[in-house]
Design a protein around this motif. Structure first.
Motif, short mmCIF file in Angstrom:
data_model
loop_
_atom_site.label_atom_id
_atom_site.label_comp_id
_atom_site.label_asym_id
_atom_site.label_seq_id
_atom_site.Cartn_x
_atom_site.Cartn_y
_atom_site.Cartn_z
N LEU A 44 -50.03 -32.22 1.12
CA LEU A 44 -49.39 -32.39 -0.19
C LEU A 44 -49.02 -33.86 -0.31
N PRO A 45 -48.97 -34.38 -1.53
CA PRO A 45 -48.55 -35.78 -1.69
C PRO A 45 -47.12 -35.97 -1.17
N THR A 46 -46.86 -37.14 -0.62
CA THR A 46 -45.51 -37.44 -0.12
C THR A 46 -44.62 -37.97 -1.24
N GLU A 47 -45.23 -38.39 -2.34
CA GLU A 47 -44.46 -38.89 -3.48
C GLU A 47 -44.56 -37.91 -4.64
N GLY A 48 -43.58 -37.96 -5.52
CA GLY A 48 -43.59 -37.10 -6.69
C GLY A 48 -42.71 -35.88 -6.48
N ASP A 49 -42.54 -35.13 -7.53
CA ASP A 49 -41.71 -33.93 -7.53
C ASP A 49 -42.50 -32.78 -6.91
N LYS A 50 -42.16 -32.42 -5.68
CA LYS A 50 -42.92 -31.38 -4.98
C LYS A 50 -42.90 -30.06 -5.72
N LYS A 51 -41.78 -29.74 -6.35
CA LYS A 51 -41.68 -28.48 -7.10
C LYS A 51 -42.73 -28.46 -8.21
N MET A 52 -42.88 -29.57 -8.92
CA MET A 52 -43.86 -29.65 -10.01
C MET A 52 -45.29 -29.63 -9.47
N ILE A 53 -45.52 -30.31 -8.35
CA ILE A 53 -46.84 -30.35 -7.75
C ILE A 53 -47.26 -28.94 -7.32
N ILE A 54 -46.36 -28.25 -6.62
CA ILE A 54 -46.65 -26.89 -6.16
C ILE A 54 -46.90 -25.97 -7.36
N ALA A 55 -46.07 -26.08 -8.39
CA ALA A 55 -46.24 -25.25 -9.59
C ALA A 55 -47.58 -25.53 -10.27
N ALA A 56 -47.98 -26.80 -10.34
CA ALA A 56 -49.25 -27.16 -10.98
C ALA A 56 -50.43 -26.57 -10.20
N VAL A 57 -50.40 -26.69 -8.88
CA VAL A 57 -51.49 -26.16 -8.05
C VAL A 57 -51.55 -24.65 -8.18
N GLU A 58 -50.40 -23.98 -8.02
CA GLU A 58 -50.39 -22.52 -8.08
C GLU A 58 -50.83 -22.01 -9.45
N GLN A 59 -50.33 -22.61 -10.53
CA GLN A 59 -50.70 -22.14 -11.87
C GLN A 59 -52.18 -22.38 -12.16
N THR A 60 -52.72 -23.50 -11.68
CA THR A 60 -54.15 -23.78 -11.85
C THR A 60 -54.97 -22.68 -11.20
N PHE A 61 -54.62 -22.32 -9.97
CA PHE A 61 -55.39 -21.29 -9.25
C PHE A 61 -55.18 -19.91 -9.86
N ILE A 62 -53.97 -19.61 -10.35
CA ILE A 62 -53.72 -18.32 -11.01
C ILE A 62 -54.63 -18.17 -12.22
N ASP A 63 -54.70 -19.20 -13.05
CA ASP A 63 -55.51 -19.11 -14.27
C ASP A 63 -57.01 -19.14 -13.98
N ASP A 64 -57.44 -20.06 -13.12
CA ASP A 64 -58.88 -20.24 -12.91
C ASP A 64 -59.52 -19.10 -12.12
N PHE A 65 -58.76 -18.45 -11.26
CA PHE A 65 -59.31 -17.36 -10.46
C PHE A 65 -58.78 -16.00 -10.92
N GLU A 66 -58.10 -15.98 -12.08
CA GLU A 66 -57.60 -14.76 -12.71
C GLU A 66 -56.77 -13.93 -11.74
N LEU A 67 -55.73 -14.56 -11.19
CA LEU A 67 -54.85 -13.92 -10.22
C LEU A 67 -53.48 -13.68 -10.84
N ASP A 68 -52.70 -12.79 -10.22
CA ASP A 68 -51.33 -12.55 -10.66
C ASP A 68 -50.36 -13.53 -10.01
N ASP A 69 -50.68 -13.96 -8.79
CA ASP A 69 -49.80 -14.88 -8.06
C ASP A 69 -50.60 -15.61 -6.99
N VAL A 70 -50.14 -16.80 -6.64
CA VAL A 70 -50.76 -17.60 -5.58
C VAL A 70 -49.65 -18.17 -4.70
N THR A 71 -49.85 -18.09 -3.41
CA THR A 71 -48.95 -18.73 -2.45
C THR A 71 -49.66 -19.97 -1.93
N LEU A 72 -49.00 -21.10 -2.00
CA LEU A 72 -49.57 -22.35 -1.52
C LEU A 72 -49.08 -22.63 -0.11
N GLN A 73 -50.01 -22.93 0.77
CA GLN A 73 -49.70 -23.31 2.14
C GLN A 73 -50.27 -24.70 2.43
#
Length: 118
Positions: free
Chosen positions: A81-110
């Motif tokens: 994950l990037p060391t700079e920037g708002d981690k909460k926003m970064i995680i939310a952006a990644v998870e929401q992108t994968f939820i929409d693009d892969f038609e999922l209900d939820d994504v856990t980022l590791q």
């Protein structure tokens, strides 16, 4: 003989078909997520991560370690994950992108097998 109709059209063999993706990223103020439609040559986890890198959500060199889906739930394991920037926003952006693009209900980022924390 009819001409000009859809039945006369032949796909251009030189055009590579692309899949549409919706990419989420923090807005300029960093207060909410914005999104933009884009395309990838083939819909897979690394192609979407590469788009997230292009939109400056993730850092250069970020790789997909693993991406699993089961019962509309996904687990995305990435290398960093990037060391700079708002981690909460970064995680939310990644998870929401994968939820929409892969038609999922939820994504856990590791990150390297550990749950990404804000």
């Amino acid at each position: 003989m009819e001409t000009g109709g859809i039945s006369d059209k032949v796909p251009d063999p030189n055009v590579v078909p692309e899949d549409q993706v919706l990419i989420y990223f923090p807005d300029e103020a960093g207060t909410k997520l914005d999104s933009k439609m884009d395309s990838v040559p083939e819909l897979n986890a690394q192609a979407v991560v590469d788009k997230l890198i292009e939109y400056k959500v993730l850092g250069e060199g970020t790789k997909v370690v693993n991406f699993d889906t089961k019962d509309s739930m996904g687990t995305l394991n990435i290398s960093q994950l990037p060391t700079e920037g708002d981690k909460k926003m970064i995680i939310a952006a990644v998870e929401q992108t994968f939820i929409d693009d892969f038609e999922l209900d939820d994504v856990t980022l590791q990150v390297n097998g550990e749950k990404a924390s804000e």
